[in-house]
Design an enzyme around this catalytic site. Structure first.
Site, PDB file in Angstrom:
ATOM      1  N   MET A   1     -25.409 -33.625 -17.115  1.00  0.00           N
ATOM      2  CA  MET A   1     -26.541 -34.522 -16.863  1.00  0.00           C
ATOM      3  C   MET A   1     -27.762 -33.773 -16.330  1.00  0.00           C
ATOM      4  O   MET A   1     -28.808 -33.733 -16.963  1.00  0.00           O
ATOM      5  CB  MET A   1     -26.130 -35.619 -15.870  1.00  0.00           C
ATOM      6  CG  MET A   1     -25.048 -36.563 -16.359  1.00  0.00           C
ATOM      7  SD  MET A   1     -24.770 -37.873 -15.125  1.00  0.00           S
ATOM      8  CE  MET A   1     -23.250 -38.587 -15.745  1.00  0.00           C
TER       9      MET A   1
ATOM     10  N   GLU B   1     -30.735 -31.290 -15.000  1.00  0.00           N
ATOM     11  CA  GLU B   1     -31.467 -30.185 -15.612  1.00  0.00           C
ATOM     12  C   GLU B   1     -32.443 -29.579 -14.611  1.00  0.00           C
ATOM     13  O   GLU B   1     -32.867 -30.258 -13.672  1.00  0.00           O
ATOM     14  CB  GLU B   1     -32.242 -30.670 -16.843  1.00  0.00           C
ATOM     15  CG  GLU B   1     -31.363 -31.160 -17.970  1.00  0.00           C
ATOM     16  CD  GLU B   1     -32.165 -31.467 -19.239  1.00  0.00           C
ATOM     17  OE1 GLU B   1     -33.383 -31.233 -19.236  1.00  0.00           O
ATOM     18  OE2 GLU B   1     -31.553 -31.935 -20.213  1.00  0.00           O
ATOM     19  N   PRO B   2     -32.815 -28.312 -14.807  1.00  0.00           N
ATOM     20  CA  PRO B   2     -33.841 -27.714 -13.956  1.00  0.00           C
ATOM     21  C   PRO B   2     -35.139 -28.515 -14.051  1.00  0.00           C
ATOM     22  O   PRO B   2     -35.509 -28.999 -15.122  1.00  0.00           O
ATOM     23  CB  PRO B   2     -34.012 -26.308 -14.545  1.00  0.00           C
ATOM     24  CG  PRO B   2     -32.732 -26.032 -15.258  1.00  0.00           C
ATOM     25  CD  PRO B   2     -32.273 -27.354 -15.792  1.00  0.00           C
ATOM     26  N   ASN B   3     -35.802 -28.681 -12.927  1.00  0.00           N
ATOM     27  CA  ASN B   3     -37.109 -29.344 -12.837  1.00  0.00           C
ATOM     28  C   ASN B   3     -37.057 -30.849 -13.087  1.00  0.00           C
ATOM     29  O   ASN B   3     -38.102 -31.491 -13.165  1.00  0.00           O
ATOM     30  CB  ASN B   3     -38.117 -28.718 -13.814  1.00  0.00           C
ATOM     31  CG  ASN B   3     -38.292 -27.236 -13.608  1.00  0.00           C
ATOM     32  OD1 ASN B   3     -38.420 -26.780 -12.465  1.00  0.00           O
ATOM     33  ND2 ASN B   3     -38.271 -26.466 -14.683  1.00  0.00           N
TER      34      ASN B   3
ATOM     35  N   TRP C   1     -26.127 -27.129 -12.235  1.00  0.00           N
ATOM     36  CA  TRP C   1     -25.168 -27.662 -11.259  1.00  0.00           C
ATOM     37  C   TRP C   1     -23.901 -28.165 -11.956  1.00  0.00           C
ATOM     38  O   TRP C   1     -23.291 -29.130 -11.507  1.00  0.00           O
ATOM     39  CB  TRP C   1     -25.779 -28.785 -10.408  1.00  0.00           C
ATOM     40  CG  TRP C   1     -27.127 -28.480  -9.860  1.00  0.00           C
ATOM     41  CD1 TRP C   1     -28.271 -29.203 -10.018  1.00  0.00           C
ATOM     42  CD2 TRP C   1     -27.496 -27.329  -9.073  1.00  0.00           C
ATOM     43  NE1 TRP C   1     -29.320 -28.592  -9.389  1.00  0.00           N
ATOM     44  CE2 TRP C   1     -28.885 -27.446  -8.799  1.00  0.00           C
ATOM     45  CE3 TRP C   1     -26.802 -26.226  -8.580  1.00  0.00           C
ATOM     46  CZ2 TRP C   1     -29.578 -26.504  -8.052  1.00  0.00           C
ATOM     47  CZ3 TRP C   1     -27.495 -25.275  -7.844  1.00  0.00           C
ATOM     48  CH2 TRP C   1     -28.861 -25.424  -7.591  1.00  0.00           C
TER      49      TRP C   1
ATOM     50  N   GLU D   1     -18.783 -41.671 -10.331  1.00  0.00           N
ATOM     51  CA  GLU D   1     -19.129 -40.425  -9.648  1.00  0.00           C
ATOM     52  C   GLU D   1     -19.567 -40.663  -8.210  1.00  0.00           C
ATOM     53  O   GLU D   1     -19.284 -39.862  -7.317  1.00  0.00           O
ATOM     54  CB  GLU D   1     -20.238 -39.701 -10.414  1.00  0.00           C
ATOM     55  CG  GLU D   1     -20.639 -38.379  -9.785  1.00  0.00           C
ATOM     56  CD  GLU D   1     -21.657 -37.613 -10.606  1.00  0.00           C
ATOM     57  OE1 GLU D   1     -22.218 -36.644 -10.070  1.00  0.00           O
ATOM     58  OE2 GLU D   1     -21.903 -37.980 -11.766  1.00  0.00           O
ATOM     59  N   ARG D   2     -20.285 -41.753  -7.972  1.00  0.00           N
ATOM     60  CA  ARG D   2     -20.906 -41.962  -6.665  1.00  0.00           C
ATOM     61  C   ARG D   2     -20.052 -42.737  -5.675  1.00  0.00           C
ATOM     62  O   ARG D   2     -20.281 -42.654  -4.469  1.00  0.00           O
ATOM     63  CB  ARG D   2     -22.241 -42.693  -6.845  1.00  0.00           C
ATOM     64  CG  ARG D   2     -23.301 -41.835  -7.505  1.00  0.00           C
ATOM     65  CD  ARG D   2     -24.534 -42.637  -7.887  1.00  0.00           C
ATOM     66  NE  ARG D   2     -25.593 -41.759  -8.401  1.00  0.00           N
ATOM     67  CZ  ARG D   2     -26.671 -42.179  -9.048  1.00  0.00           C
ATOM     68  NH1 ARG D   2     -26.837 -43.491  -9.271  1.00  0.00           N
ATOM     69  NH2 ARG D   2     -27.570 -41.323  -9.477  1.00  0.00           N
TER      70      ARG D   2
END
Length: 383
Positions: A136, A138-140, A167, A254-255
């Site tokens: 899921m 992504e950088p930035n 990550w 997930e949460r």
């Protein structure tokens, strides 16, 4: 405050079977620890990678518990699975190898996968032999998944996927992950449209896994680069264009799980034992931390029940994640202030050091708490 159904779903009752199951798991874990099979650690679900241990759990029927029998699972209830995973986390057992696959990939496959995908992947997950990551972030992009820039372009027989994810825990060990990509141009009026998911195996040509090493030298995070990776049509996941809906439901698993409040529980348990024996001073703050965990246990169990009943639980899951990870961090801070060099307890000092190292990530993973507070506010109609 009276419980809003969106925040506090109906609390599930603990059955006699679940109590008996907890006792069985505790006995198993006590035997394994006594035999030196593992030492309790903080964040065992993220960094405690032990494939043999995962297979041992599978052999006892404690993986794939909610997967139907026809797909190699055990066909048991969410409550029974909750009992097992909570005991594993509380003991700090090494469960990282199978964690993501069992927690969210399996229910996502059951909800959105094709029959062929279910047959191909679910039996391996239930056997403790199928390991997955998450594609899921992504950088930035931070926690704004609608801004992903990984692209999926239609080609003959499938899709070509290019971009990079970050990550991605366990990608250097795992077999596959589900990638969220933009399969249609961005519509500024409907940013969540045009997103799709794809099953990508890490061994495929064009997939490059690069380690992200933490400042303490540990390695469980990775960045994954996708260079024109071919994904056949039979590995498109769910409906093309429905990626946002699918990801949102996946994030509920997930949460809301007990790992969002029990990452530092082995440390809390050791603190309580050390207070009992006089190695550290007992105080009201320690009691408050125990009470917070008790309340969060009930909330997390209630969300698990809502997911089993296929009820909306995204807002409640966000609440559990925010409160749970804040409590985890407070346990680390409490120990850091009270466990000094003069404390003669190697287990306690090691758990404290590990918790302090991991502390910065607690409120980031699974969506930052700042973003999730916005999710909660919108879910309640407050913004």
């Amino acid at each position: 405050m009276r419980g809003d159904a969106r925040l506090v779903p109906q609390v599930a009752r603990i059955s006699d079977d679940e109590r008996a199951l907890r006792a069985e798991v505790r006995e198993f874990l006590a035997e394994k620890r006594a035999a030196g099979r593992f030492e309790p650690t903080v964040d065992s679900w993220l960094s405690g990678w032990d494939e043999d241990f995962s297979r041992e759990l599978a052999a006892r029927g404690w993986l794939g518990m909610t997967i139907p029998v026809e797909y190699g699972g055990r066909g048991r209830s969410f409550g029974e699975r909750f009992a097992v995973v909570e005991e594993l986390l509380a003991a700090g057992a090494p469960v990282a190898a199978h964690w993501i696959a069992d927690r969210q990939i399996a229910p996502s496959l059951l909800a959105y996968g094709t029959e062929e995908q279910k047959q191909a992947y679910l039996p391996r997950i239930a056997a403790g032999e199928g390991y997955w990551g998450i594609g899921m972030s992504e950088p930035n992009s931070g926690s704004d998944l609608a801004s992903v820039r990984t692209r999926a372009e239609r080609v003959d027989g499938g899709w070509r996927v290019s971009g990079n994810k970050v990550w991605t825990s366990g990608a250097h060990h795992a077999h596959a992950f589900i990638v969220l990509a933009r399969s249609a141009p961005v519509d500024p009026e409907h940013r969540h449209a045009g997103l799709s998911q794809f099953i990508v195996e890490f061994a495929q040509e064009g997939v490059d896994v690069r380690p992200i090493v933490s400042m303490n030298g540990s390695h469980h995070f990775n960045e994954v680069f996708l260079d024109n990776v071919f994904v056949p049509d039979d590995r498109a996941f769910g409906e093309i264009g429905s990626g946002w809906k699918q990801v949102t439901s996946e994030l509920g698993y997930e949460r809301s799980g007990p790992e969002r409040l029990l990452s530092t529980f082995p440390l809390l348990a050791e603190l309580a034992e050390s207070a009992r024996t006089g190695h550290v001073e007992a105080d009201a703050d320690l009691g408050c931390l125990v009470a917070r965990i008790a309340g969060l246990h009930q909330m997390s169990m209630a969300v698990s029940g809502a997911l089993e009943r296929h009820e909306p639980a995204d807002v409640a899951a966000a609440v559990v994640k925010v409160l749970g990870t804040t409590t985890e961090g407070d346990i680390a801070d409490y120990a850091d202030l009270r466990v000094g060099d003069d404390v003669d307890d190697r287990t306690l000092t090691a758990l404290t050091a590990r918790a302090v190292d991991q502390r910065p990530g607690f409120t980031l993973r699974g969506g930052t708490n700042e973003v999730l507070r916005g999710v909660i506010a919108r879910g309640l109609g407050l913004r």
